[in-house]
Design an enzyme around this catalytic site. Sequence first.
Site, PDB file in Angstrom:
ATOM      1  N   CYS A   2       0.874  -1.175   0.208  1.00 59.13           N
ATOM      2  CA  CYS A   2       0.142  -0.059  -0.050  1.00 59.13           C
ATOM      3  C   CYS A   2       1.025   1.105  -0.092  1.00 59.13           C
ATOM      4  O   CYS A   2       2.029   0.947   0.041  1.00 59.13           O
ATOM      5  CB  CYS A   2      -0.872  -0.057   1.308  1.00 59.13           C
ATOM      6  SG  CYS A   2      -1.894  -1.463   1.311  1.00 59.13           S
ATOM      7  N   SER A  52      -5.642  -4.405  -1.457  1.00 63.26           N
ATOM      8  CA  SER A  52      -6.602  -5.223  -0.342  1.00 63.26           C
ATOM      9  C   SER A  52      -5.872  -6.491  -0.049  1.00 63.26           C
ATOM     10  O   SER A  52      -5.899  -7.279  -1.090  1.00 63.26           O
ATOM     11  CB  SER A  52      -8.159  -5.372  -0.950  1.00 63.26           C
ATOM     12  OG  SER A  52      -8.553  -4.038  -1.044  1.00 63.26           O
ATOM     13  N   ILE A  53      -5.779  -6.845   1.192  1.00 64.31           N
ATOM     14  CA  ILE A  53      -5.092  -8.071   1.313  1.00 64.31           C
ATOM     15  C   ILE A  53      -5.930  -8.896   2.557  1.00 64.31           C
ATOM     16  O   ILE A  53      -6.332 -10.182   2.742  1.00 64.31           O
ATOM     17  CB  ILE A  53      -3.573  -7.982   1.893  1.00 64.31           C
ATOM     18  CG1 ILE A  53      -2.723  -7.397   0.822  1.00 64.31           C
ATOM     19  CG2 ILE A  53      -3.018  -9.319   2.407  1.00 64.31           C
ATOM     20  CD1 ILE A  53      -2.672  -7.985  -0.403  1.00 64.31           C
ATOM     21  N   ASN A  75       1.187   1.877   5.724  1.00 65.84           N
ATOM     22  CA  ASN A  75       1.546   0.770   4.721  1.00 65.84           C
ATOM     23  C   ASN A  75       2.317  -0.420   5.448  1.00 65.84           C
ATOM     24  O   ASN A  75       3.372  -0.262   5.893  1.00 65.84           O
ATOM     25  CB  ASN A  75       2.783   1.784   3.802  1.00 65.84           C
ATOM     26  CG  ASN A  75       3.325   0.633   2.808  1.00 65.84           C
ATOM     27  OD1 ASN A  75       3.034  -0.326   2.343  1.00 65.84           O
ATOM     28  ND2 ASN A  75       4.483   0.907   2.634  1.00 65.84           N
ATOM     29  N   GLU A  77       2.050  -4.529   7.132  1.00 63.77           N
ATOM     30  CA  GLU A  77       1.141  -5.476   7.774  1.00 63.77           C
ATOM     31  C   GLU A  77       1.529  -5.955   9.409  1.00 63.77           C
ATOM     32  O   GLU A  77       2.881  -5.645   9.689  1.00 63.77           O
ATOM     33  CB  GLU A  77       1.258  -7.069   7.104  1.00 63.77           C
ATOM     34  CG  GLU A  77       0.246  -7.625   7.348  1.00 63.77           C
ATOM     35  CD  GLU A  77       0.070  -9.144   6.465  1.00 63.77           C
ATOM     36  OE1 GLU A  77      -0.600 -10.130   6.797  1.00 63.77           O
ATOM     37  OE2 GLU A  77       0.823  -9.107   5.509  1.00 63.77           O
ATOM     38  N   GLY A 363      12.584 -15.713   0.375  1.00 63.73           N
ATOM     39  CA  GLY A 363      13.649 -15.772   1.156  1.00 63.73           C
ATOM     40  C   GLY A 363      14.449 -14.667   1.379  1.00 63.73           C
ATOM     41  O   GLY A 363      15.764 -14.634   1.820  1.00 63.73           O
TER      42      GLY A 363
END
Length: 466
Positions: A2, A52-53, A75, A77, A363
């Site tokens: 975002c 959108s997550i 922005n 998570e 990773g």
Amino acid sequence: MCGIAGAFYYKKDLPVSKELIKRMSDEIIHRGPDDEGFYLKKNVGLAFRRLSIIDLNTGNQPIHNEDKSVWTVFNGEIYNYVELREDLRKQGHSFYTGADTEVIVHLYEEYGADFPLYLNGMYGIALWDEKKKALFLVRDRPGIKPLYYAETEAGLVFASEIKALLKGGVSRIPDHEAINRYLSYGYIPSPLTGFRAIRKLNAGHMLICSGKTCVEKEFWDLTDKSLSNEDISEDELTGILIDELKEVIDRQTRSDVPLGIFLSGGIDSSLVASVAAEKCNLKLNAFTIGFTEESYNELGNAKIVADRLGLPLHDYILSESEIFKEIEHIMSFLDEPLFDYSAIPVYFISKLARLSVKTVIGGEGGDELFGGYQTHYLHRITEWYRKIPKVMRNGLKATVNRLPESHNYLSLPYKLRRFTYGAGFPYDQAHYRWKVLFDADEKRKLLSDDFVQNISDLEPFHAMGK
């Protein structure tokens, strides 16, 4: 991914215009094409671009607390938002969305400026306290998510990308010292940027603006963590690592949309894929890039891992012509110079993944965490090399420098030249020499006299320790 942007005119009591905030927001629409949101009140404005997550229906930002006195855009998570939500409810807070964002405003109500200490995640946060007339900008502990800001005559502007600040009218005058650091390191370290007026917020820091001042404060530092002196076997350490990875992947794959994984076939992404598939029972689509130049191509390894784990593998062979066709578009996403050309294959593999999923794991960062780069353990060879008489080392260095050039990935002539160049220095300086792009002599040939006069040190080795 975002994006956020905004302004706080704390120096002058001027209104922030919707037109300014919208213009900055539109400049980063690629970060969040699904939705947008705004908060404007007198001398403060917040903008949000959404991909959108989580909580697809009610999670749009800005998000507020119960009495709408605290607002935030962010922005990133918050991985532990489920646990935080449960704790905050027990403390009397109510929630009106299912999004991870909402825990931020309630944590601030409970803990004030210490609220980032309770967050497990990656984030760039802007939080506005209407009662205290204070703006908080916060960047996650390792600095995964970007956050830039600039001081203006009226106050502060900020955004997830530099281009939004430039669109907001911030000066484009280049920062010579930052460019000097880039020529050494291949990137511009925080808090510098390529522009004199714009700064990166340091990792693990917050910027607090209230009254007539802005103060930067560190809330986390890796060096604060003490190392264990316990005698632990390699098998025990391996078990601890697998358990930690399982817990991390379980948390970081909470999503209301399909997930994927970037799989190169290297140790790091292969380990993450293995834990995700075998320990977390995730059904992931794997994505990988191949190259026509064989020394760069790891497609075969990725196929072996995907077959072993039973993952559907989506591959893409990248050609030179495709790179030339897209290179200007790719460069438009980089607001300052970056030597790491992996941005090019990442762009193409992201396009491939976007056809199937919205978010991926991978990773990234494994080499930095576990000392995986060859320069991290060259000191073992260096100790032996320095026992050779100096006259013989000089002869060896001259011979190595006459070896023919090779365009293969990390070719032997390239590695030998790098090693003999740096091995004569103390180890900390040797590591810098092995990594440096242009040393002082090369910069004198490259740069104008006027440019050199505007920088402090052609060899900014000292900055690596900060």
